[in-house]
Design a protein around this motif. Sequence first.
Motif, mmCIF file in Angstrom:
data_model
loop_
_atom_site.group_PDB
_atom_site.id
_atom_site.type_symbol
_atom_site.label_atom_id
_atom_site.label_comp_id
_atom_site.label_asym_id
_atom_site.label_seq_id
_atom_site.Cartn_x
_atom_site.Cartn_y
_atom_site.Cartn_z
ATOM 1 N N THR A 276 0.831 -1.206 0.000
ATOM 2 C CA THR A 276 0.000 0.000 0.000
ATOM 3 C C THR A 276 0.865 1.256 0.000
ATOM 4 O O THR A 276 0.570 2.236 -0.699
ATOM 5 C CB THR A 276 -0.941 0.002 1.223
ATOM 6 N N ASP A 277 1.935 1.241 0.773
ATOM 7 C CA ASP A 277 2.839 2.398 0.798
ATOM 8 C C ASP A 277 3.460 2.649 -0.569
ATOM 9 O O ASP A 277 3.716 3.798 -0.945
ATOM 10 C CB ASP A 277 3.943 2.187 1.838
ATOM 11 N N LYS A 278 3.700 1.571 -1.335
ATOM 12 C CA LYS A 278 4.248 1.742 -2.683
ATOM 13 C C LYS A 278 3.214 2.335 -3.634
ATOM 14 O O LYS A 278 3.554 3.052 -4.575
ATOM 15 C CB LYS A 278 4.754 0.399 -3.222
ATOM 16 N N LEU A 279 1.927 2.028 -3.400
ATOM 17 C CA LEU A 279 0.867 2.562 -4.248
ATOM 18 C C LEU A 279 0.490 3.989 -3.880
ATOM 19 O O LEU A 279 -0.077 4.714 -4.703
ATOM 20 C CB LEU A 279 -0.388 1.680 -4.139
ATOM 21 N N ASP A 280 0.782 4.389 -2.663
ATOM 22 C CA ASP A 280 0.395 5.713 -2.174
ATOM 23 C C ASP A 280 1.042 6.815 -3.022
ATOM 24 O O ASP A 280 2.269 6.911 -3.090
ATOM 25 C CB ASP A 280 0.838 5.860 -0.712
ATOM 26 N N PRO A 281 0.246 7.659 -3.672
ATOM 27 C CA PRO A 281 0.816 8.742 -4.491
ATOM 28 C C PRO A 281 1.710 9.690 -3.692
ATOM 29 O O PRO A 281 2.643 10.281 -4.243
ATOM 30 C CB PRO A 281 -0.419 9.474 -5.032
ATOM 31 N N GLU A 282 1.431 9.833 -2.385
ATOM 32 C CA GLU A 282 2.219 10.742 -1.552
ATOM 33 C C GLU A 282 3.398 10.046 -0.871
ATOM 34 O O GLU A 282 4.147 10.679 -0.128
ATOM 35 C CB GLU A 282 1.312 11.389 -0.504
ATOM 36 N N LYS A 283 3.552 8.747 -1.109
ATOM 37 C CA LYS A 283 4.695 7.963 -0.621
ATOM 38 C C LYS A 283 4.907 8.090 0.893
ATOM 39 O O LYS A 283 6.027 8.195 1.377
ATOM 40 C CB LYS A 283 5.976 8.357 -1.370
ATOM 41 N N ARG A 284 3.792 8.056 1.639
ATOM 42 C CA ARG A 284 3.897 8.066 3.092
ATOM 43 C C ARG A 284 4.304 6.678 3.604
ATOM 44 O O ARG A 284 4.044 5.676 2.942
ATOM 45 C CB ARG A 284 2.555 8.489 3.708
ATOM 46 N N VAL A 285 4.938 6.646 4.756
ATOM 47 C CA VAL A 285 5.425 5.391 5.328
ATOM 48 C C VAL A 285 4.603 5.053 6.565
ATOM 49 O O VAL A 285 4.523 5.847 7.510
ATOM 50 C CB VAL A 285 6.924 5.483 5.693
ATOM 51 N N THR A 286 3.996 3.883 6.555
ATOM 52 C CA THR A 286 3.166 3.442 7.673
ATOM 53 C C THR A 286 4.035 2.895 8.802
ATOM 54 O O THR A 286 4.907 2.061 8.555
ATOM 55 C CB THR A 286 2.199 2.339 7.214
ATOM 56 N N PRO A 287 3.823 3.341 10.047
ATOM 57 C CA PRO A 287 4.551 2.747 11.188
ATOM 58 C C PRO A 287 4.060 1.321 11.435
ATOM 59 O O PRO A 287 2.923 1.118 11.869
ATOM 60 C CB PRO A 287 4.210 3.690 12.353
ATOM 61 N N THR A 288 4.900 0.348 11.141
ATOM 62 C CA THR A 288 4.456 -1.048 11.135
ATOM 63 C C THR A 288 4.137 -1.587 12.524
ATOM 64 O O THR A 288 3.211 -2.392 12.679
ATOM 65 C CB THR A 288 5.524 -1.926 10.476
ATOM 66 N N ASN A 289 4.880 -1.175 13.538
ATOM 67 C CA ASN A 289 4.592 -1.658 14.890
ATOM 68 C C ASN A 289 3.247 -1.133 15.383
ATOM 69 O O ASN A 289 2.483 -1.861 16.020
ATOM 70 C CB ASN A 289 5.712 -1.246 15.841
ATOM 71 N N ARG A 290 2.959 0.115 15.067
ATOM 72 C CA ARG A 290 1.650 0.663 15.415
ATOM 73 C C ARG A 290 0.542 -0.074 14.669
ATOM 74 O O ARG A 290 -0.556 -0.298 15.216
ATOM 75 C CB ARG A 290 1.610 2.159 15.086
ATOM 76 N N GLU A 291 0.821 -0.481 13.440
ATOM 77 C CA GLU A 291 -0.173 -1.219 12.663
ATOM 78 C C GLU A 291 -0.492 -2.562 13.322
ATOM 79 O O GLU A 291 -1.653 -2.985 13.377
ATOM 80 C CB GLU A 291 0.325 -1.441 11.235
ATOM 81 N N LEU A 292 0.533 -3.233 13.838
ATOM 82 C CA LEU A 292 0.298 -4.503 14.538
ATOM 83 C C LEU A 292 -0.539 -4.294 15.795
ATOM 84 O O LEU A 292 -1.411 -5.108 16.121
ATOM 85 C CB LEU A 292 1.634 -5.165 14.890
ATOM 86 N N LEU A 293 -0.276 -3.203 16.509
ATOM 87 C CA LEU A 293 -1.071 -2.884 17.697
ATOM 88 C C LEU A 293 -2.530 -2.634 17.314
ATOM 89 O O LEU A 293 -3.462 -3.111 17.982
ATOM 90 C CB LEU A 293 -0.496 -1.658 18.406
ATOM 91 N N ALA A 294 -2.739 -1.882 16.218
ATOM 92 C CA ALA A 294 -4.099 -1.580 15.764
ATOM 93 C C ALA A 294 -4.822 -2.848 15.319
ATOM 94 O O ALA A 294 -5.998 -3.064 15.650
ATOM 95 C CB ALA A 294 -4.048 -0.570 14.619
ATOM 96 N N GLN A 295 -4.123 -3.704 14.578
ATOM 97 C CA GLN A 295 -4.738 -4.953 14.120
ATOM 98 C C GLN A 295 -5.062 -5.855 15.302
ATOM 99 O O GLN A 295 -6.103 -6.537 15.316
ATOM 100 C CB GLN A 295 -3.794 -5.672 13.146
ATOM 101 N N GLY A 296 -4.167 -5.892 16.297
ATOM 102 C CA GLY A 296 -4.425 -6.689 17.483
ATOM 103 C C GLY A 296 -5.664 -6.226 18.221
ATOM 104 O O GLY A 296 -6.512 -7.038 18.631
ATOM 105 N N ALA A 297 -5.791 -4.909 18.384
ATOM 106 C CA ALA A 297 -6.981 -4.358 19.048
ATOM 107 C C ALA A 297 -8.237 -4.682 18.240
ATOM 108 O O ALA A 297 -9.281 -5.049 18.804
ATOM 109 C CB ALA A 297 -6.828 -2.848 19.211
ATOM 110 N N GLY A 298 -8.128 -4.574 16.920
ATOM 111 C CA GLY A 298 -9.270 -4.878 16.060
ATOM 112 C C GLY A 298 -9.702 -6.329 16.172
ATOM 113 O O GLY A 298 -10.903 -6.636 16.253
#
Length: 524
Positions: A276-298
């Motif tokens: 997804t970060d590669k597809l993002d036109p603005e080339k933003r970088v997702t914090p991966t550890n925070r993503e794992l925390l968010a997915q875990g909560a979900g």
Amino acid sequence: MFKNIKNDLPASIVVFFVALPLCLGIALASGAPLFSGLIAGIVGGIIVGSLSGSSIGVSGPAAGLAAIVSAAIISLEGFETFLLAVVLAGVIQIGFGLLRFGIIAYYFPSSVIKGMLTGIGIIIILKEIPHFFGYDKDAIGDFAYNQMDGQTTFTELGNMMDYISPGATLIALVSLAILILWDKVLTKKSSIFKLIQGPLVAVVLGIVFFSFTLGTDLEISKEHLVQIPVPEDFSSFLGQFTFPNWSAITTSGIWVTAFTIALVASLETLLCVEATDKLDPEKRVTPTNRELLAQGAGNMVSGLIGGLPITQVIVRSSTNIQSGGKSKLSAIIHGFFLILAVIAIPTLMNKIPLSVLAAVLLVVGYKLANPKLFVKMYRMGWKQFIPFIVTVIGIVRLDLLKGIGLGLAVGIIIILYKSYQNSHFLHIEDKSNGKQKIKMTLAEEVTFFNKGAILKELDALEENSYLELDVRNTRYLDNDIIEILEDFQEKAKNRNITINLISTRGTVENPDSYIEFFKLKPTS
């Protein structure tokens, strides 16, 4: 977050229409209640969307987990016990995030990630063609090669020819024409066509078509429509929620299932984040550890109220990007649209032809698997193209994780091969005074991977040669290489080969001991 609402709101509508049948289809493919897929979509949009650091990623039930979910429900002897495994998987994912396992995402080669996107695009196209023509024997969310109806991706294409639905095909063709016209022409004419998305127009037209063709030869039957569970009243709606069986928490099987779900869901999420970060036109970088925390909560929330496991998913994420989504608000709003569809307007949603949504997904798939990318990757050379094409074939023929694993394995083999080649530079001069002069310059880092290449060059030296071994630029020299040089010392004496060792500390001719020499010289 609301500054991009003019982009995020239209994008969220398109994501909603893509997510709706996928949530239902993945639940069906998983052998779980249909409502559990919708719960996962809602939680993935609102809960994970709010907590995630990804600006354009969208989470929900994942097709890649369908086989694991289906087997787990059977092995754990009940959906309620399985829900407990989902809750525990969320706890484990939070542990992964706290332990900073998200760094794994940065170690997947770009060629493999591009292969993943392309492979998923091809799967979407192959899977949606039957639905486009009104052949809906397989669930619209089943992306596995071996399908739940006993067919495969390719045999399904042959079977559909005998079951084409005229009405579904006609509205699908019209919808596809609208989507192409909207994307290629109308959005460039006026900003209003960016605000009102083509997929929304196609869906509205599909509902109208269904309503006006009832009782005619073009009527679209119920099995070719979206099928959201319709509760009779609010109490029956609440009755669709299921809760975990906490009494099973002490059984070993529940923890094995939980860890499996956590591991696979985390890997799929991290792969999707990178893509997804590669597809993002603005080339933003997702914090991966925070993503794992968010997915875990979900996953904890989803399991607690009867939902399927959640990951970030590339189909919905890429749809969000292609539809102009700019921030996480798009993912959050799509979650609220799912709630609205389930509670307020399920009857209206059940008039949407699946063939219309297949047309929308075909456009998404084509943009992911654009033929120009194959040409671009081929021109980048075989070191990029081979891992790319292996990943594509593996994903289409096997599944997502196996395809990624094959591409990664091929990428590692290529790295080892190039490391084998690039361990040293060899320069051979003409013979003078009866001796051939060879200069071997070792690379900055020389490891045991390079043993074969260096040993091959040393063994090929002629008798009475003169070897200059230059290690001035070498920062790291593995002990295995030092031992090779030590062993070659005796061979050199027997073959009358003179060795001149050049280092930052000076030059040594025929050193007595390479091991002692490199002990004095820092090698790392």
